[in-house]
Design an enzyme around this catalytic site. Structure first.
Site, PDB file in Angstrom:
ATOM      1  N   ARG A   1      14.210   6.966  17.005  1.00 19.24           N
ATOM      2  CA  ARG A   1      15.672   7.049  17.065  1.00 19.24           C
ATOM      3  C   ARG A   1      16.173   7.657  15.758  1.00 19.24           C
ATOM      4  NH1 ARG A   1      17.948   2.782  16.391  1.00 19.24           N
ATOM      5  NH2 ARG A   1      16.281   1.268  16.196  1.00 19.24           N
TER       6      ARG A   1
ATOM      7  N   TYR B   1      12.674  12.344  22.717  1.00 22.22           N
ATOM      8  CA  TYR B   1      12.025  11.067  22.426  1.00 22.22           C
ATOM      9  C   TYR B   1      12.781   9.909  23.093  1.00 22.22           C
ATOM     10  CZ  TYR B   1      10.944   6.708  20.308  1.00 22.22           C
ATOM     11  OH  TYR B   1      10.635   5.393  20.171  1.00 22.22           O
TER      12      TYR B   1
ATOM     13  N   LYS C   1      19.446   2.027  24.703  1.00 16.82           N
ATOM     14  CA  LYS C   1      20.295   1.708  23.542  1.00 16.82           C
ATOM     15  C   LYS C   1      21.708   2.271  23.704  1.00 16.82           C
ATOM     16  CE  LYS C   1      16.828  -0.188  21.402  1.00 16.82           C
ATOM     17  NZ  LYS C   1      16.738  -1.640  21.290  1.00 16.82           N
TER      18      LYS C   1
ATOM     19  N   HIS D   1      21.302  -7.395  21.571  1.00 19.50           N
ATOM     20  CA  HIS D   1      19.929  -6.935  21.304  1.00 19.50           C
ATOM     21  C   HIS D   1      19.026  -8.169  21.276  1.00 19.50           C
ATOM     22  CE1 HIS D   1      17.243  -4.315  18.444  1.00 19.50           C
ATOM     23  NE2 HIS D   1      16.839  -4.259  19.681  1.00 19.50           N
TER      24      HIS D   1
ATOM     25  N   SER E   1      14.210  -5.036  14.171  1.00 18.10           N
ATOM     26  CA  SER E   1      12.932  -4.478  14.614  1.00 18.10           C
ATOM     27  C   SER E   1      11.811  -4.950  13.692  1.00 18.10           C
ATOM     28  CB  SER E   1      13.006  -2.952  14.640  1.00 18.10           C
ATOM     29  OG  SER E   1      13.332  -2.500  13.371  1.00 18.10           O
TER      30      SER E   1
ATOM     31  N   CYS F   1      10.092  -7.643  13.939  1.00 17.79           N
ATOM     32  CA  CYS F   1      10.052  -9.095  13.705  1.00 17.79           C
ATOM     33  C   CYS F   1       9.470  -9.838  14.907  1.00 17.79           C
ATOM     34  CB  CYS F   1      11.442  -9.619  13.370  1.00 17.79           C
ATOM     35  SG  CYS F   1      12.049  -9.061  11.776  1.00 17.79           S
TER      36      CYS F   1
ATOM     37  N   ASP G   1      14.207  -7.070  25.123  1.00 16.33           N
ATOM     38  CA  ASP G   1      14.980  -6.240  24.181  1.00 16.33           C
ATOM     39  C   ASP G   1      16.497  -6.398  24.311  1.00 16.33           C
ATOM     40  OD1 ASP G   1      14.985  -4.322  22.069  1.00 16.33           O
ATOM     41  OD2 ASP G   1      15.482  -2.737  23.489  1.00 16.33           O
TER      42      ASP G   1
ATOM     43  N   ARG H   1       4.581   4.541  21.835  1.00  9.72           N
ATOM     44  CA  ARG H   1       5.162   3.571  22.784  1.00  9.72           C
ATOM     45  C   ARG H   1       4.433   3.516  24.105  1.00  9.72           C
ATOM     46  NH1 ARG H   1      10.162   0.851  21.169  1.00  9.72           N
ATOM     47  NH2 ARG H   1      10.522   1.665  19.090  1.00  9.72           N
TER      48      ARG H   1
END
Ligand code: OXD
Ligand code: MN
Length: 596
Positions: free
Chosen positions: A72, A201, A210, A230, A252, A254, A281, A378
């Site tokens: 991103r 991407y 998102k 989120h 992110s 975590c 997510d 990914r």
């Protein structure tokens, strides 16, 4: 192919996009397997995708993006509200008129000689009051095939919209030259519109994720009385068969996907505990008829980070990738056409293709300090593949939420777990969320980065208004509101080693959280919130962790926290008048409690 809907608003907008981008051909995605299969074949014929070993990885494909297009791009992501003030200090802003004027010539004729795919999709289960419809037009088959995993695509999406509604999100994506200098990811919240250009991407082009489900949806939620967050959603099943639902927001890196798919420690499994995944997510949350807060996962798949995923770290995520999955920017094992990434196992393939496409000797390449898979490579995997997917996953009503958890990566300050005093204090706890940078990332180590509610890159409007909306939702929910907690799995000892084992053992903390929600366990009141009595965290079967270790993990250092309040004050100053006074009161109250 002719249009798939009678809805004049959809058809008019698609006509406008055709007039702008001038494709040679227009294909409406109906959601049929036959159509998707034909697209997979076409993408393999052109080299856009590579077919993997169909015995070992049935229906799995590989895709590689350009090296300049692997993540991103927050610096090129804009919230174009009419008033700058409405985007707030944490978003890039541009006047919508100016942005449309800048991008229109870039889109003009951009699909000449190419095919435009029109993808109708539903975020959320078909037939759910909480679901919303989007239409994405794109010139990328990769986008179509990923959207077909991540969302519910095809004619069925129009069932939710009906023949007359104008309530759908308009997403325009064109690859153009994938030029990073001309890359823009733009949300126009007041127009229900997303324009994405010069990227191919995932996070920039799968516009349901998102861009819609967080940035546009957070704005819609504020206006319509719900919340787009989120957050993962999990169900914790107790031995009596009752399932309690928890949502959790972490920045992110975590471990959100890991927590969502947690496998409880042996002792818990033996006693009949289970964890069920609803989402990893994003959560959309709305008060239900009974006044409780209900959550749906608007997505239909997992767009997970591959490196680090293995049998031990996340068995369920790995199992989810074994069929019907698209892998992006991982490495290929050419001997058997399977995939590999760092920490999948200890055996990088000898006959490998690294993520940029070069043939290499895997073990030698890795020994030289290179990465075979991109760190942000990914998998796009169907949620239904997940061995622990919740049976409520498709429930149009969603699941009732008992607890909301915030968390971050803090070496010293935050204790293992604490509960907020109430919803208002919980909103404060979410607003001060922060994570420390690690040696694994570039830049200074241990720098605190504020990421309120893990929404910093995803809130589609002014963060101060967003907090006000949280406070408002608390008033609507009243005593039916979920309890709010904060966790920190990342405390370190004097040598910098993590003290808490994390992963499956996080169940022990979830257990206490649910007991608190049920009023089954007492707590200790501290300056920052309610904490467990150390003996109330079950340490049975844990190696080297005693009730004393738990007491250590729960300690609150007043000096560190007073220091922390200075950082919060500085951060809050950015929001000026828009900072809800309730939050500045909470900060003052915290300071007063710490000073005692
Ligand atoms: C994601 C992210 O990809 O948060 O989920 O960046
Ligand atoms: Mn995310």
């Amino acid at each position: 192919m002719a249009t798939l809907t009678q809805n004049p608003n959809v058809n008019k907008w698609v006509e406008e996009m055709i007039a702008l981008t001038k494709p040679e051909k227009v294909v409406w995605i109906d959601g049929s397997e036959a159509q998707l299969e034909a697209l997979r074949e076409e993408a393999c014929a052109t080299g856009e995708m590579i077919k993997l070993n169909q015995e070992l990885l049935p229906d799995c494909y590989y895709h590689r993006t350009l090296p300049n297009d692997v993540a991103r791009v927050e610096d090129r992501t804009f919230i174009c509200s009419r008033n700058k003030e409405d985007a707030g200090p944490t978003n890039n802003w541009c006047d919508p008129k100016e942005m449309y004027a800048k991008l229109t010539p870039m889109y003009d004729g951009s699909m000449k000689g190419r095919t435009m795919y029109v993808i109708p999709y539903s975020m959320g289960p078909i037939g759910s009051d909480l679901a919303k419809v989007g239409v994405e037009v794109t010139d990328s088959i990769y986008v179509v095939l990923n959207m077909a995993i991540m969302t519910r695509v095809g004619v069925k999406a129009f069932e939710n919209l009906g023949d007359t509604s104008n309530d759908f999100v308009r997403g325009l994506h064109a690859k153009c030259d994938v030029d990073p200098e001309k890359r823009y990811i733009v949300q126009f919240p007041e127009d229900n519109t997303i324009w994405s250009i010069n990227s191919a991407y995932g996070g920039n082009v799968l516009l349901g994720k998102k861009c819609f489900a967080l940035r546009i949806a957070s704005y819609q939620g504020k206006n319509e009385g719900w919340m787009a967050e989120h957050m993962l959603i999990l169900g914790l099943e107790k031995p009596n068969g009752e399932v309690k639902y928890i949502t959790a927001a972490f920045p992110s890196a975590c471990g959100k996907t890991n927590l969502a798919m947690l496998i409880p420690p042996e002792g818990y499994i033996k006693n009949g505990y289970k964890v069920w995944t609803v989402g990893d997510d994003i959560a959309w949350l709305k008060p239900g008829e009974d006044g409780r807060l209900y959550a749906i996962n608007p997505e239909n798949g997992f767009f997970g980070v591959a490196p680090g995923t293995n049998e031990n770290s996340n068995y369920n995520a790995l199992a989810s990738t074994k069929k019907g999955t698209i892998f992006t920017n991982v490495a290929i094992n050419n001997d058997n056409m399977t995939v590999w990434w760092e920490k999948l196992d200890k055996n990088p393939p000898v006959n490998a293709t690294e993520w940029k496409g070069a043939r290499v000797n895997g073990p030698e390449y890795v020994a030289e300090g290179n990465k075979l898979a991109h760190p942000n490579s990914r998998f796009t995997a169907p949620a239904e593949n997940c061995p622990c997917i919740s049976k409520e996953f498709n429930n149009p009503k969603g699941v009732p939420v008992s607890a909301i958890i915030f968390g971050g990566r803090r070496a010293k300050t935050a204790p293992l777990v604490y509960q907020s005093f109430d919803w208002q204090h919980g909103t404060f706890v979410g607003s001060i969320m922060a994570s420390e940078t690690t040696a694994a990332a570039t830049g200074a180590v241990g720098v605190v980065r504020r990421d309120p509610m893990a929404m910093l890159p995803f809130c589609g409007y002014h963060m101060g208004d967003y907090w006000a909306h949280w406070l408002e939702m608390g008033k609507v929910l009243g005593d039916k509101a979920p309890k709010i907690f904060n966790v920190n799995w990342f405390r370190t000892d004097d040598d910098g080693n993590f003290v808490w084992p994390g992963f499956g053992d996080n169940m022990r903390v979830l257990d206490w959280i649910i007991d608190r929600c049920e009023g089954e366990v007492d707590a200790v009141e501290t300056a920052i919130g309610y904490e467990p009595k150390p003996e109330d965290i079950n340490v049975e079967g844990l190696d080297g962790i005693t009730t004393e270790t738990i007491a250590d993990l729960l300690s609150v250092d007043n000096n560190l926290w007073l220091e922390e309040t200075k950082g919060i004050e500085e951060f809050y100053a950015k929001f000026g008048d828009k900072l809800p006074k309730e939050l500045s009161c909470e900060l003052e109250a915290l300071k007063a409690r710490l000073a005692k």
